[in-house]
Design a protein around this motif. Structure first.
Motif, PDB file in Angstrom:
ATOM      1  N   VAL A   1       0.842  -1.206   0.000  1.00  0.00           N
ATOM      2  CA  VAL A   1       0.000   0.000   0.000  1.00  0.00           C
ATOM      3  C   VAL A   1       0.875   1.254   0.000  1.00  0.00           C
ATOM      4  O   VAL A   1       1.727   1.432   0.868  1.00  0.00           O
ATOM      5  CB  VAL A   1      -0.928   0.016   1.238  1.00  0.00           C
ATOM      6  CG1 VAL A   1      -1.823   1.255   1.217  1.00  0.00           C
ATOM      7  CG2 VAL A   1      -1.768  -1.250   1.282  1.00  0.00           C
ATOM      8  N   LYS A   2       0.647   2.117  -0.984  1.00  0.00           N
ATOM      9  CA  LYS A   2       1.467   3.323  -1.134  1.00  0.00           C
ATOM     10  C   LYS A   2       0.643   4.592  -0.898  1.00  0.00           C
ATOM     11  O   LYS A   2      -0.585   4.529  -0.806  1.00  0.00           O
ATOM     12  CB  LYS A   2       2.040   3.356  -2.551  1.00  0.00           C
ATOM     13  CG  LYS A   2       2.854   2.109  -2.890  1.00  0.00           C
ATOM     14  CD  LYS A   2       3.834   2.361  -3.978  1.00  0.00           C
ATOM     15  CE  LYS A   2       5.150   1.722  -3.622  1.00  0.00           C
ATOM     16  NZ  LYS A   2       6.285   2.465  -4.067  1.00  0.00           N
ATOM     17  N   ASP A   3       1.322   5.733  -0.866  1.00  0.00           N
ATOM     18  CA  ASP A   3       0.622   7.018  -0.830  1.00  0.00           C
ATOM     19  C   ASP A   3      -0.165   7.192  -2.134  1.00  0.00           C
ATOM     20  O   ASP A   3       0.092   6.501  -3.119  1.00  0.00           O
ATOM     21  CB  ASP A   3       1.632   8.168  -0.738  1.00  0.00           C
ATOM     22  CG  ASP A   3       2.209   8.302   0.658  1.00  0.00           C
ATOM     23  OD1 ASP A   3       1.664   7.691   1.596  1.00  0.00           O
ATOM     24  OD2 ASP A   3       3.212   9.023   0.793  1.00  0.00           O
ATOM     25  N   SER A   4      -1.035   8.183  -2.153  1.00  0.00           N
ATOM     26  CA  SER A   4      -1.802   8.415  -3.387  1.00  0.00           C
ATOM     27  C   SER A   4      -0.941   9.111  -4.452  1.00  0.00           C
ATOM     28  O   SER A   4      -1.220   8.992  -5.645  1.00  0.00           O
ATOM     29  CB  SER A   4      -3.033   9.271  -3.076  1.00  0.00           C
ATOM     30  OG  SER A   4      -3.709   8.743  -1.956  1.00  0.00           O
ATOM     31  N   SER A   5       0.076   9.853  -4.010  1.00  0.00           N
ATOM     32  CA  SER A   5       1.103  10.386  -4.932  1.00  0.00           C
ATOM     33  C   SER A   5       2.364   9.628  -4.609  1.00  0.00           C
ATOM     34  O   SER A   5       2.926   9.812  -3.521  1.00  0.00           O
ATOM     35  CB  SER A   5       1.376  11.862  -4.644  1.00  0.00           C
ATOM     36  OG  SER A   5       0.415  12.670  -5.201  1.00  0.00           O
TER      37      SER A   5
END
Ligand code: G3P
Length: 493
Positions: free
Chosen positions: A216-220
């Motif tokens: 799971v990553k940041d949205s940017s």
């Protein structure tokens, strides 16, 4: 010189590719619809290969339309129908089953059992969601338990799960990145929105092996680079968000209390609630609005399953008109105060009722009811449902939302927008750019690529096209709304 961002908007009924410039202006759009599969009552599936083919085809088409080469594109943003669940082979990329779509109700019995066992509160506390077939967890469990050999293969680590963003990134990067962003993860009912990680208790509750899950990553963020064979160049995927959260960004709702409502297939009203998640007392959802630099911004969401889909049904199911643009003129023909109510509970009712077994109905027919009244009732239902959500939000939030920013296909209809302002008794603001979902994905990519340094810069780009101010008498408003509440109470199970 790279002058464009390519936004992929993979929605429930179509895939779209949109090119934006630095000012957030649309340069070109390509769109392809794809087949909906309804194998049983309440089941809705998509062929993941249709999703993939239409995404690649529309990306290629939009570059052609704009007469630019892929080298002129700075990067890619992806936004997608949320919750829809895909499981695929980690070596071949071949899906083991169709995508189970967010509207699909096949896991109603499992959800009922989990609720009866008393898990609702703990699931809500960790995820901000409720136990409902809407979210990915029980859809994923269904695939593992019903598609032959799948659970054994999952246990051996041969399979991967993803929401649509994750599947597209995996394919676009040639299987090198199995990732998603925090907004999409927050819709699975497996992600702990406080600790920002997949939750072991939830994985064991829904019986899901952790090896299936994406990072799971940041949205940017850096979501990998596309293989040149798909889009014509290696392009960084730099922004990802579920479509409703992307619209929150596209509408520049960056301050707590700012909200937007998107009228696509369904209607989703989301209000920014800032840095701390607050749980709803009224069965709304707490979700991640966006996550930047590891810091989540939370939001409260009311999800209505059927909005634009009502118009589609009136058009294709009942053949009442040929084009959605005709609905405004039809609605204007109705006599004021007609008493027809259409409750579009085709796939059950979402927030705040969460009644998967409810089904649609039309009430109040009289001898002089015609096409116009039925169409108007379909349009009004969307506004009444938004009022249901507004009522809950006002009760849940210390600083209830004021003006509402709107987007999505239905908001082009001025009659609907005026009725919405009248029903909510707040100002409804329609922006100049209605492609806010794709725009949000482009902004998220632009933040990562250095096009924008801050959210303030993005906020400056938002422009209002028309404001609709309430003009209905209070007594009329309340009378009409009471009629709606009565109609809904009659379809509840
Ligand atoms: O939660 C479902 C939502 O993401 C679907 O959006 O625009 O395809 O109706 P849309």
């Amino acid at each position: 010189m790279t002058s464009f961002i390519l936004a992929i908007d993979q929605g429930t009924t179509s895939s779209r590719a949109i090119l934006f410039d630095r000012e957030g202006q649309v340069v070109a759009v390509a769109q392809q619809e794809f087949t909906q599969h309804y194998p049983h009552d309440g089941w809705i599936e998509h062929d993941p290969e249709d999703i993939w083919d239409t995404v690649v085809a529309t990306c290629r088409e939009v570059l052609k339309k704009a007469k630019i080469t892929a080298e002129e594109v700075a990067g890619v943003g992806i936004t997608n129908q949320r919750e829809t669940t895909i499981v695929w082979d980690r070596i071949t990329g071949k899906p083991v089953y169709n995508a189970i779509v967010w509207q699909d109700r096949r896991t109603s019995a499992l959800c009922e059992k989990l609720r009866d066992e008393g898990h609702n509160q703990s699931v809500q506390a960790k995820t901000g969601l409720l136990i409902d077939p809407y979210f990915s967890a029980t859809k994923l469990a269904w695939i593992l338990d019903n598609v032959e050999g799948t659970r054994a293969r999952a246990d051996k680590g041969e399979l991967l799960f993803g929401t649509v963003d994750s599947f597209l990134i995996w394919r676009l990067t040639g299987g090198r990145h199995h990732v998603t962003d925090a907004t999409n993860a927050s819709r699975t009912a497996l992600f702990n929105i406080h600790e920002q990680c997949w939750d072991d208790d939830l994985l064991s509750l829904f019986d899901i092996p952790a090896s299936l899950l994406p990072e799971v990553k940041d949205s940017s963020d850096d979501f990998g680079t596309t293989e040149a064979r798909w889009l014509g160049a290696e392009l960084p995927i730099a922004g990802v968000a579920g479509d409703q959260q992307a619209a929150l960004v596209g509408q520049a709702c960056f301050q707590p209390g700012m909200g937007k409502s998107t009228y696509g297939t369904g209607c989703f009203m989301i209000v920014n609630t800032g840095e701390t998640p607050s749980l709803s007392r009224n069965r709304l959802l707490t979700t991640i609005g966006y996550r930047l630099n590891g810091k989540p911004t939370y939001a409260m969401e009311g999800s209505i399953f059927v909005a634009g889909a009502t118009v589609q049904w009136l058009r294709d199911g009942l053949n009442l008109f040929a084009d959605a643009s005709e609905t405004e003129a039809l609605a204007r023909q109705t006599r004021s105060g007609h008493s027809v109510y259409l409750v579009p509970a085709f796939t059950g009712l979402g927030a705040p009722h969460w009644d998967p077994k409810a089904r649609g109905a039309i009430f109040g027919l009289t001898r002089d009811t015609g096409i116009a009244e039925i169409v108007a009732a379909g349009l009004q239902a969307v506004c009444y449902q938004t009022r249901d959500l507004q009522h809950c939000m006002n009760d849940d939030m210390e600083a209830p939302p004021g003006n509402l920013r709107v987007d999505g296909g239905m908001v082009k209809n001025n009659w609907v927008m005026q009725f919405l302002a009248d029903m909510l008794n707040v100002q409804v603001d329609r922006p100049t750019i209605l492609e806010t979902t794709a725009l949000g994905a482009a902004y998220l990519a632009g933040l990562r690529l250095g096009w924008y340094q801050t959210l303030d810069e993005i906020e400056q780009l938002w422009r209002c096209e028309t404001s609709f101010t309430p003009s209905m008498e209070e007594t009329t408003r309340e009378q009409l709304y009471q009629g709606w509440l009565d109609a809904v109470s009659r379809v509840r199970t």
